[in-house]
Design a protein around this motif. Structure first.
Motif: not given
Length: 226
Positions: A168-194
């Motif tokens: 879970q910790w590693a998946m969460n880090h991956c989720l954050a990294q996608i949102g940080i590094s790839h603006p195209k997927y940022r909104t979706r990454a934030v939505e998943i986290g929320e």
């Protein structure tokens, strides 16, 4: 180096590491699942003195002692290990700090890193799988070509909420990294986290960034744009 000489040096090093054991350090480490009490600054000093010695590193690893294994990872030649060597080592590395150093100091520098990422990514053992995710995070941040980030987000959305702690910790880090590094997927990454709220209430010191993905993403984007 002759086997007898290596065996003698391993014995001497185990004695030295035992002499560096600090009960206070051990108590702190045990809170994180680690089972050694050697100050890492002192451990690095020993490694600096020994320099790179692959045969000695292999023998130190074979002892199974966590402090000796950490030392081994500091003096080994990462590219000298075969894919099979690293797979066996990873599956035997159950102590968090040993696991972390093995992945970050050795596997990431080995030519078989991406093959191992694919092998470990969906492993039934959550500790092994977490190594696959750690290597995927590296790819997301530095070499995303060939990765399907949309599929990664699908997997995270479906599995992260109920995943074992390490995965879970590693998946969460991956989720954050996608949102940080790839603006195209940022909104979706934030939505998943929320929606999943993983690590939302994780206790975080005032001067550190929360591991809660939406907060983590927002803070790193702010810093990168400052």
């Amino acid at each position: 180096m002759a086997t007898e000489t290596i065996d003698s040096e391993v014995g001497e090093l185990l004695t030295e590491l035992a002499s560096l054991h600090d009960p206070k350090v051990r108590a702190i480490n045990e809170r994180h699942g680690d089972d050694h009490g050697v100050n890492l600054t002192q451990l690095r000093a020993v490694a600096k003195r020994l320099k790179t010695q692959q045969d000695l590193a292999v023998s130190l690893w074979a002892t199974g002692d966590s402090a000796a294994r950490l030392l081994a990872l500091l003096i080994c030649r990462p590219k000298a290990f075969t894919r099979g060597d690293l797979d066996a080592m990873l599956r035997d590395a159950r102590v968090p700090k040993v696991h972390d150093w093995l992945v970050n100091y050795v596997v990431k520098k080995n030519p078989h890193a991406d093959e191992l990422r694919e092998l470990w990514f969906a492993d039934a053992d959550p500790v092994v799988a977490s190594a696959g995710w750690a290597l995927t995070i590296e790819r997301v941040a530095k070499r995303p070509e060939g990765l399907d980030l949309a599929v990664l987000l699908d997997v995270i959305a479906a599995q992260m909420k109920d995943a074992p702690d390490r995965s879970q910790w590693a998946m969460n880090h991956c989720l954050a990294q996608i949102g940080i590094s790839h603006p195209k997927y940022r909104t979706r990454a934030v939505e998943i986290g929320e929606r999943l709220e993983v690590l939302k209430d994780y206790p975080t010191p005032r001067d550190c960034t929360s591991p809660y993905a939406p907060t983590w993403i927002a803070e790193m984007v702010r810093r990168n744009n400052a």
